[in-house]
Write a protein that holds these residues in place. Structure first.
Motif, PDB file in Angstrom:
ATOM      1  N   ALA A 130       0.858  -1.201   0.000  1.00 57.90           N
ATOM      2  CA  ALA A 130       0.000   0.000   0.000  1.00 57.90           C
ATOM      3  C   ALA A 130       0.888   1.244   0.000  1.00 57.90           C
ATOM      4  O   ALA A 130       2.114   1.143   0.181  1.00 57.90           O
ATOM      5  N   ILE A 131       0.242   2.390  -0.228  1.00 57.74           N
ATOM      6  CA  ILE A 131       0.931   3.689  -0.133  1.00 57.74           C
ATOM      7  C   ILE A 131       0.144   4.522   0.877  1.00 57.74           C
ATOM      8  O   ILE A 131      -1.093   4.547   0.835  1.00 57.74           O
ATOM      9  N   VAL A 132       0.859   5.156   1.797  1.00 59.04           N
ATOM     10  CA  VAL A 132       0.177   6.029   2.774  1.00 59.04           C
ATOM     11  C   VAL A 132       0.758   7.446   2.680  1.00 59.04           C
ATOM     12  O   VAL A 132       1.741   7.770   3.339  1.00 59.04           O
ATOM     13  N   PRO A 133       0.161   8.283   1.833  1.00 55.10           N
ATOM     14  CA  PRO A 133       0.593   9.680   1.767  1.00 55.10           C
ATOM     15  C   PRO A 133      -0.142  10.517   2.828  1.00 55.10           C
ATOM     16  O   PRO A 133      -1.167  10.076   3.361  1.00 55.10           O
ATOM     17  N   VAL A 134       0.388  11.687   3.126  1.00 56.39           N
ATOM     18  CA  VAL A 134      -0.216  12.574   4.134  1.00 56.39           C
ATOM     19  C   VAL A 134      -0.525  13.923   3.484  1.00 56.39           C
ATOM     20  O   VAL A 134       0.339  14.518   2.842  1.00 56.39           O
ATOM     21  N   HIS A 135      -1.750  14.416   3.659  1.00 57.04           N
ATOM     22  CA  HIS A 135      -2.091  15.783   3.206  1.00 57.04           C
ATOM     23  C   HIS A 135      -1.546  16.741   4.280  1.00 57.04           C
ATOM     24  O   HIS A 135      -2.304  17.322   5.065  1.00 57.04           O
ATOM     25  N   VAL A 136      -0.230  16.864   4.307  1.00 55.76           N
ATOM     26  CA  VAL A 136       0.405  17.560   5.429  1.00 55.76           C
ATOM     27  C   VAL A 136       0.016  19.049   5.469  1.00 55.76           C
ATOM     28  O   VAL A 136      -0.051  19.698   4.427  1.00 55.76           O
ATOM     29  N   TYR A 137      -0.277  19.546   6.647  1.00 59.60           N
ATOM     30  CA  TYR A 137      -0.751  20.931   6.887  1.00 59.60           C
ATOM     31  C   TYR A 137      -2.055  21.240   6.129  1.00 59.60           C
ATOM     32  O   TYR A 137      -2.406  22.410   5.936  1.00 59.60           O
ATOM     33  N   GLY A 138      -2.721  20.202   5.600  1.00 61.10           N
ATOM     34  CA  GLY A 138      -3.931  20.438   4.803  1.00 61.10           C
ATOM     35  C   GLY A 138      -3.636  20.653   3.324  1.00 61.10           C
ATOM     36  O   GLY A 138      -4.545  20.890   2.536  1.00 61.10           O
ATOM     37  N   MET A 139      -2.346  20.563   2.927  1.00 59.22           N
ATOM     38  CA  MET A 139      -1.967  20.643   1.504  1.00 59.22           C
ATOM     39  C   MET A 139      -2.362  19.329   0.847  1.00 59.22           C
ATOM     40  O   MET A 139      -1.974  18.257   1.342  1.00 59.22           O
ATOM     41  N   LEU A 140      -3.094  19.395  -0.250  1.00 62.18           N
ATOM     42  CA  LEU A 140      -3.502  18.142  -0.886  1.00 62.18           C
ATOM     43  C   LEU A 140      -2.348  17.495  -1.632  1.00 62.18           C
ATOM     44  O   LEU A 140      -1.591  18.169  -2.343  1.00 62.18           O
ATOM     45  N   CYS A 141      -2.227  16.179  -1.479  1.00 63.22           N
ATOM     46  CA  CYS A 141      -1.245  15.408  -2.251  1.00 63.22           C
ATOM     47  C   CYS A 141      -1.675  15.430  -3.711  1.00 63.22           C
ATOM     48  O   CYS A 141      -2.810  15.775  -4.034  1.00 63.22           O
ATOM     49  N   GLY A 166     -12.231  19.290   5.969  1.00 68.14           N
ATOM     50  CA  GLY A 166     -12.955  20.341   5.233  1.00 68.14           C
ATOM     51  C   GLY A 166     -12.285  20.807   3.953  1.00 68.14           C
ATOM     52  O   GLY A 166     -12.835  21.634   3.233  1.00 68.14           O
ATOM     53  N   VAL A 167     -11.098  20.281   3.652  1.00 67.90           N
ATOM     54  CA  VAL A 167     -10.409  20.704   2.423  1.00 67.90           C
ATOM     55  C   VAL A 167     -11.120  20.088   1.220  1.00 67.90           C
ATOM     56  O   VAL A 167     -11.563  18.946   1.267  1.00 67.90           O
ATOM     57  N   ARG A 168     -11.260  20.907   0.168  1.00 73.86           N
ATOM     58  CA  ARG A 168     -11.917  20.415  -1.054  1.00 73.86           C
ATOM     59  C   ARG A 168     -10.986  20.535  -2.247  1.00 73.86           C
ATOM     60  O   ARG A 168     -10.191  21.477  -2.327  1.00 73.86           O
ATOM     61  N   THR A 169     -11.104  19.584  -3.153  1.00 77.37           N
ATOM     62  CA  THR A 169     -10.250  19.588  -4.338  1.00 77.37           C
ATOM     63  C   THR A 169     -10.717  20.653  -5.318  1.00 77.37           C
ATOM     64  O   THR A 169     -11.809  21.216  -5.171  1.00 77.37           O
ATOM     65  N   GLY A 294      -7.661  26.620  -6.957  1.00 82.33           N
ATOM     66  CA  GLY A 294      -9.017  26.078  -7.047  1.00 82.33           C
ATOM     67  C   GLY A 294      -9.455  25.277  -5.826  1.00 82.33           C
ATOM     68  O   GLY A 294     -10.629  24.986  -5.664  1.00 82.33           O
ATOM     69  N   THR A 295      -8.527  24.914  -4.948  1.00 84.60           N
ATOM     70  CA  THR A 295      -8.934  24.096  -3.797  1.00 84.60           C
ATOM     71  C   THR A 295      -9.495  24.996  -2.684  1.00 84.60           C
ATOM     72  O   THR A 295      -9.231  26.197  -2.652  1.00 84.60           O
ATOM     73  N   VAL A 296     -10.276  24.385  -1.814  1.00 87.11           N
ATOM     74  CA  VAL A 296     -10.764  25.118  -0.634  1.00 87.11           C
ATOM     75  C   VAL A 296      -9.896  24.675   0.536  1.00 87.11           C
ATOM     76  O   VAL A 296      -9.970  23.516   0.961  1.00 87.11           O
ATOM     77  N   PRO A 297      -9.018  25.566   1.033  1.00 87.15           N
ATOM     78  CA  PRO A 297      -8.128  25.166   2.137  1.00 87.15           C
ATOM     79  C   PRO A 297      -8.825  25.259   3.496  1.00 87.15           C
ATOM     80  O   PRO A 297      -9.935  25.782   3.593  1.00 87.15           O
ATOM     81  N   ASN A 298      -8.156  24.760   4.538  1.00 87.06           N
ATOM     82  CA  ASN A 298      -8.768  24.838   5.877  1.00 87.06           C
ATOM     83  C   ASN A 298      -7.913  25.629   6.878  1.00 87.06           C
ATOM     84  O   ASN A 298      -8.285  25.744   8.023  1.00 87.06           O
ATOM     85  N   TYR A 299      -6.766  26.126   6.423  1.00 82.05           N
ATOM     86  CA  TYR A 299      -5.900  26.956   7.285  1.00 82.05           C
ATOM     87  C   TYR A 299      -5.574  26.237   8.601  1.00 82.05           C
ATOM     88  O   TYR A 299      -5.669  26.790   9.687  1.00 82.05           O
ATOM     89  N   ALA A 300      -5.186  24.972   8.457  1.00 80.56           N
ATOM     90  CA  ALA A 300      -4.932  24.131   9.626  1.00 80.56           C
ATOM     91  C   ALA A 300      -3.649  24.517  10.352  1.00 80.56           C
ATOM     92  O   ALA A 300      -3.585  24.470  11.581  1.00 80.56           O
ATOM     93  N   TYR A 301      -2.618  24.867   9.589  1.00 84.28           N
ATOM     94  CA  TYR A 301      -1.313  25.195  10.180  1.00 84.28           C
ATOM     95  C   TYR A 301      -0.715  26.374   9.422  1.00 84.28           C
ATOM     96  O   TYR A 301      -1.055  26.607   8.259  1.00 84.28           O
ATOM     97  N   TYR A 302       0.218  27.085  10.066  1.00 87.23           N
ATOM     98  CA  TYR A 302       0.948  28.142   9.378  1.00 87.23           C
ATOM     99  C   TYR A 302       2.449  27.864   9.506  1.00 87.23           C
ATOM    100  O   TYR A 302       3.145  28.442  10.348  1.00 87.23           O
ATOM    101  N   PRO A 303       2.959  26.950   8.654  1.00 87.04           N
ATOM    102  CA  PRO A 303       4.391  26.645   8.723  1.00 87.04           C
ATOM    103  C   PRO A 303       5.217  27.644   7.917  1.00 87.04           C
ATOM    104  O   PRO A 303       4.777  28.117   6.869  1.00 87.04           O
TER     105      PRO A 303
END
Ligand code: T4K
Length: 384
Positions: A130-141, A166-169, A294-303
């Protein structure tokens, strides 16, 4: 000394609202084991997240481990590997190892910090399950690229979407619709919380039913356990918190957006060369999160990723001296954990660089504008 500013603070509903919600528990004596509040929250989340089937868990970690255990094929007597990112919270790696798979670390994309599909493809072999990617900080893979890889090699992609509530593509779909499954975390420190909590979103009802059984000892209707399960059910108190917090999520995300805007304005110093597509500002040599078109972000983190002579660790110390507490999310890389040191993996130069130079700034919905300015200005004073 100025008042301390922590990296985050949970969003809480008005106390009376939560009290009103949990009153129902005193009326029906239902505390846990798939009660009515859990059911109500589940339906509300399916709608809000735009996913077909959601299964609620006591926390995101249990949710991810369950998804991996039920979806990735573990072959007895063989070595079983899952390709993943080292630039994440401990949970992602531990969920893989805890499910009996060996994590194999691939490098990340330098703009979004998410797992790089090309680097993943180069590591796929006969042991890959399998592959396990992470949408880190809410950034879509790059979900389209992972979809292609998944089809080409017939291996499932299970997303760690802990940060992507809540993030949308760009196509308007919920982040949780990608891949075979997506795990969300509802921990106290997340944009949306149920105190502790988490969920797995899947497309088909059958897998959802299996996951639901799994988190209740594998038990089915007749009392038989068709699989070895665990106990990871969401309690009614947690569900009540979720129901209340979900009512306010729009307002919470708007407030977070405003805070991020203020940070960006100050930290880029109105730099005319600031590139929103990469987040790079030449003025102070920093890199912020890019805008994903075009994506709807969620402002989860501010790195913020730093370059130049000052090290992230030093900056964090200097800010702490001002009573401002940032976090090195995510340093060290999980591949550098003592318990992972012996795992074989390829070179991850991008992840090494980002991890060594990143700091997550304080961000929470009720953060006062003056505090946001205080953090940004203190940071500029250090790096200018
Ligand atoms: N995958 C990813 C990519 C994740 O980031 C996470 C969790 C998971 C999976 C697993 O999901 P869960 O099983 O947790 O649902 C925190 C969180 O505990 C963790 O949920 C989160 N990621 C991780 C990134 O951050 P710490 O050790 O940094 O948390 P802590 O306790 O130091 O809290 C940070 C700050 O928040 C504190 O300075 C004060 C404030 N805070 C915290 C809590 C818990 C409060 O004000 N109130 C609180 O109740 O891990």
């Amino acid at each position: 000394m100025k008042k301390p500013i922590q990296v985050t603070r949970p969003s809480l509903p008005p106390f009376e609202e939560y009290a009103e919600e949990i009153k129902k528990i005193w009326e029906n004596y239902r505390l846990t084991n798939f009660g009515p509040l859990e059911e109500e929250l589940r339906a509300a989340l399916e709608e809000f997240l735009g996913v077909e089937n959601i299964v609620l868990f006591t926390n995101g970690h249990q949710a991810l481990e369950a998804a991996i255990k039920l979806i990735a094929e573990r072959r007895e007597g063989e070595e079983n590997e899952i390709i993943t990112t080292p630039f994440t919270f401990a949970s992602t790696t531990h969920a893989i190892a805890g499910s009996g798979f060996r994590p194999v670390f691939a490098d990340i994309d330098p703009v979004t910090y998410t797992l790089d599909p090309q680097k993943v493809e180069a590591l796929i072999g006969p042991k890959t399950r399998a592959i396990v990617p992470v949408h880190v900080y809410g950034m879509l893979c790059d979900t389209a690229a992972f979809e292609n890889i998944s089809r080409k090699y017939n291996i499932p992609v299970i997303y760690d979407a802990a940060h992507a509530f809540g993030v949308r593509t760009a196509e308007g779909k919920g982040a949780g619709t990608a891949g075979a499954a997506s795990m969300f975390s509802f921990h106290a420190t997340k944009a949306f919380n149920t105190v502790e909590g988490g969920a797995v979103a899947v497309k088909d009802k059958k897998t959802a039913e299996k996951l639901r059984k799994f988190c209740n000892f594998g038990l089915g209707d007749g009392g038989d356990a068709e699989m070895t399960g665990t106990n990871a059910k969401m309690t009614e108190f947690a569900a009540a918190m979720g129901i209340c917090n979900l009512r306010h999520i729009g307002e919470v995300i708007k407030k977070r957006e405003q805070i991020c805007k203020t940070y960006t304005e100050i930290l880029t110093g109105k730099d005319p060369g600031f590139d929103r597509a990469t987040g790079i500002s030449g003025k102070y040599g920093i890199k912020l999160l890019p805008e994903q078109k075009g994506t709807v972000p969620n402002y989860a983190y501010y790195p913020v990723v730093f370059s130049g002579n000052i090290k992230a660790e030093e900056i964090a110390e200097k800010l702490a001296a001002e009573n401002i507490f940032v976090r090195r999310y995510f340093f060290p890389l999980t591949s550098d954990f003592s318990c992972c040191k012996n795992l074989p993996h390829g070179e991850t130069p991008v992840a090494d660089r980002i991890s060594a130079n990143v700091l997550a700034l304080p961000l929470y919905a009720d953060m006062e504008e003056a505090d946001v300015r205080r953090v940004a200005k203190a940071l500029l004073k250090i790096i200018k």
